[in-house]
Scaffold this motif. Sequence first.
Motif, PDB file in Angstrom:
ATOM      1  N   GLY A  92       0.793  -1.221   0.000  1.00  0.00           N
ATOM      2  CA  GLY A  92       0.000   0.000   0.000  1.00  0.00           C
ATOM      3  C   GLY A  92       0.825   1.270   0.000  1.00  0.00           C
ATOM      4  N   ALA A  93       2.127   1.144  -0.249  1.00  0.00           N
ATOM      5  CA  ALA A  93       3.003   2.310  -0.203  1.00  0.00           C
ATOM      6  C   ALA A  93       2.677   3.278  -1.335  1.00  0.00           C
ATOM      7  N   SER A  94       2.820   4.543  -1.034  1.00  0.00           N
ATOM      8  CA  SER A  94       2.581   5.580  -2.041  1.00  0.00           C
ATOM      9  C   SER A  94       3.671   5.521  -3.107  1.00  0.00           C
ATOM     10  N   ASP A  95       3.369   6.113  -4.259  1.00  0.00           N
ATOM     11  CA  ASP A  95       4.377   6.190  -5.319  1.00  0.00           C
ATOM     12  C   ASP A  95       5.599   6.968  -4.857  1.00  0.00           C
ATOM     13  N   ALA A  96       5.380   7.994  -4.033  1.00  0.00           N
ATOM     14  CA  ALA A  96       6.500   8.794  -3.522  1.00  0.00           C
ATOM     15  C   ALA A  96       7.403   7.943  -2.632  1.00  0.00           C
ATOM     16  N   LEU A  97       6.790   7.122  -1.759  1.00  0.00           N
ATOM     17  CA  LEU A  97       7.590   6.260  -0.882  1.00  0.00           C
ATOM     18  C   LEU A  97       8.341   5.218  -1.704  1.00  0.00           C
ATOM     19  N   LYS A  98       7.688   4.639  -2.698  1.00  0.00           N
ATOM     20  CA  LYS A  98       8.355   3.649  -3.554  1.00  0.00           C
ATOM     21  C   LYS A  98       9.535   4.277  -4.290  1.00  0.00           C
ATOM     22  N   ALA A  99       9.359   5.504  -4.786  1.00  0.00           N
ATOM     23  CA  ALA A  99      10.442   6.187  -5.495  1.00  0.00           C
ATOM     24  C   ALA A  99      11.594   6.502  -4.546  1.00  0.00           C
ATOM     25  N   GLU A 100      11.266   6.942  -3.327  1.00  0.00           N
ATOM     26  CA  GLU A 100      12.297   7.239  -2.350  1.00  0.00           C
ATOM     27  C   GLU A 100      13.068   5.974  -1.972  1.00  0.00           C
ATOM     28  N   LEU A 101      12.350   4.887  -1.790  1.00  0.00           N
ATOM     29  CA  LEU A 101      13.002   3.631  -1.428  1.00  0.00           C
ATOM     30  C   LEU A 101      13.890   3.129  -2.567  1.00  0.00           C
ATOM     31  N   LEU A 102      13.450   3.302  -3.795  1.00  0.00           N
ATOM     32  CA  LEU A 102      14.268   2.911  -4.937  1.00  0.00           C
ATOM     33  C   LEU A 102      15.566   3.712  -4.938  1.00  0.00           C
ATOM     34  N   GLU A 103      15.471   5.018  -4.714  1.00  0.00           N
ATOM     35  CA  GLU A 103      16.651   5.879  -4.674  1.00  0.00           C
ATOM     36  C   GLU A 103      17.598   5.458  -3.541  1.00  0.00           C
ATOM     37  N   LEU A 104      17.024   5.198  -2.375  1.00  0.00           N
ATOM     38  CA  LEU A 104      17.846   4.758  -1.240  1.00  0.00           C
ATOM     39  C   LEU A 104      18.480   3.398  -1.502  1.00  0.00           C
ATOM     40  N   ASN A 105      17.720   2.481  -2.099  1.00  0.00           N
ATOM     41  CA  ASN A 105      18.258   1.158  -2.440  1.00  0.00           C
ATOM     42  C   ASN A 105      19.465   1.291  -3.361  1.00  0.00           C
ATOM     43  N   LEU A 106      19.348   2.160  -4.364  1.00  0.00           N
ATOM     44  CA  LEU A 106      20.447   2.337  -5.311  1.00  0.00           C
ATOM     45  C   LEU A 106      21.682   2.933  -4.624  1.00  0.00           C
ATOM     46  N   ALA A 107      21.465   3.905  -3.748  1.00  0.00           N
ATOM     47  CA  ALA A 107      22.585   4.499  -3.011  1.00  0.00           C
ATOM     48  C   ALA A 107      23.240   3.467  -2.095  1.00  0.00           C
ATOM     49  N   TYR A 108      22.415   2.677  -1.427  1.00  0.00           N
ATOM     50  CA  TYR A 108      22.927   1.623  -0.547  1.00  0.00           C
ATOM     51  C   TYR A 108      23.746   0.622  -1.362  1.00  0.00           C
ATOM     52  N   GLN A 109      23.180   0.192  -2.495  1.00  0.00           N
ATOM     53  CA  GLN A 109      23.868  -0.799  -3.320  1.00  0.00           C
ATOM     54  C   GLN A 109      25.185  -0.244  -3.861  1.00  0.00           C
ATOM     55  N   GLU A 110      25.206   1.022  -4.196  1.00  0.00           N
ATOM     56  CA  GLU A 110      26.447   1.638  -4.675  1.00  0.00           C
ATOM     57  C   GLU A 110      27.506   1.645  -3.571  1.00  0.00           C
ATOM     58  N   LYS A 111      27.081   1.939  -2.345  1.00  0.00           N
ATOM     59  CA  LYS A 111      28.037   1.993  -1.231  1.00  0.00           C
ATOM     60  C   LYS A 111      28.536   0.611  -0.832  1.00  0.00           C
ATOM     61  N   PHE A 112      27.616  -0.353  -0.711  1.00  0.00           N
ATOM     62  CA  PHE A 112      27.989  -1.654  -0.152  1.00  0.00           C
ATOM     63  C   PHE A 112      28.191  -2.760  -1.189  1.00  0.00           C
ATOM     64  N   GLY A 113      27.736  -2.540  -2.416  1.00  0.00           N
ATOM     65  CA  GLY A 113      27.930  -3.533  -3.469  1.00  0.00           C
ATOM     66  C   GLY A 113      26.931  -4.672  -3.455  1.00  0.00           C
ATOM     67  N   HIS A 114      25.849  -4.519  -2.695  1.00  0.00           N
ATOM     68  CA  HIS A 114      24.815  -5.544  -2.651  1.00  0.00           C
ATOM     69  C   HIS A 114      23.482  -4.917  -2.278  1.00  0.00           C
ATOM     70  N   VAL A 115      22.446  -5.693  -2.490  1.00  0.00           N
ATOM     71  CA  VAL A 115      21.090  -5.251  -2.191  1.00  0.00           C
ATOM     72  C   VAL A 115      20.925  -4.973  -0.695  1.00  0.00           C
ATOM     73  N   PHE A 116      20.088  -4.004  -0.364  1.00  0.00           N
ATOM     74  CA  PHE A 116      19.738  -3.738   1.034  1.00  0.00           C
ATOM     75  C   PHE A 116      18.887  -4.908   1.504  1.00  0.00           C
ATOM     76  N   LEU A 117      19.334  -5.578   2.549  1.00  0.00           N
ATOM     77  CA  LEU A 117      18.627  -6.754   3.049  1.00  0.00           C
ATOM     78  C   LEU A 117      18.094  -6.469   4.439  1.00  0.00           C
ATOM     79  N   ILE A 118      16.795  -6.720   4.593  1.00  0.00           N
ATOM     80  CA  ILE A 118      16.132  -6.557   5.875  1.00  0.00           C
ATOM     81  C   ILE A 118      15.042  -7.601   5.966  1.00  0.00           C
ATOM     82  N   CYS A 119      14.802  -8.094   7.146  1.00  0.00           N
ATOM     83  CA  CYS A 119      13.666  -8.991   7.348  1.00  0.00           C
ATOM     84  C   CYS A 119      12.428  -8.105   7.271  1.00  0.00           C
ATOM     85  N   ALA A 120      11.768  -8.105   6.125  1.00  0.00           N
ATOM     86  CA  ALA A 120      10.665  -7.182   5.845  1.00  0.00           C
ATOM     87  C   ALA A 120       9.337  -7.640   6.425  1.00  0.00           C
TER      88      ALA A 120
END
Length: 183
Positions: free
Chosen positions: A104-132
């Motif tokens: 049920g996440a808003s498009d804005a939240l999905k876009a923000e999470l995508l941006e954060l995921n990409l930044a995280y992946q660039e820094k650490f070299g892997h997908v952001f992993l969390i028990c969701a």
Amino acid sequence: MSSSSPRSTGDTPVPPAGLTRFNAADDATARTTLHEVCASRAWGERILARRPYATTDALFAANDAAMADLTAADLAEAMAGHPPIGRPKPGDPTSHREQSGMAGASDALKAELLELNLAYQEKFGHVFLICASGRTGEQMRDAVRHRIGNTPEREREIVRAELGKINRIRLTRIAEHAEGDAA
């Protein structure tokens, strides 16, 4: 009765039906089942080698021990089996179920999470992993915002712990899965 407290007949614990099937499965079938839990081959082989499991708690203990032994390469292999938060694998009911907090996440939240995921992946070299499981989209966003500031060493240990939690949830589903039920 919880899955970690098996029924007993006299002094012998009776494992849940799914755990009994897992214990009795041939190695190839069990290996495939374990790969669906965790993509690390080393983790799967460690779990497979300790069969049979008398209780779900014994299976959890094996998971914890196997997680503690994973190398950085093993962790990378395990993480490669996980889609980014907000983008569950198409056609994969486990991925969709585990990331239901994003449904049920808003498009804005999905876009923000995508941006954060990409930044995280660039820094650490892997997908952001969390028990969701059980987390909202906002909680997952806040977690990646917080964790992106970690050192690679600190983040690797957080990933190990999160992966262990995910594995426990998936192993519970296997242990409790009654024949004929959808897993």
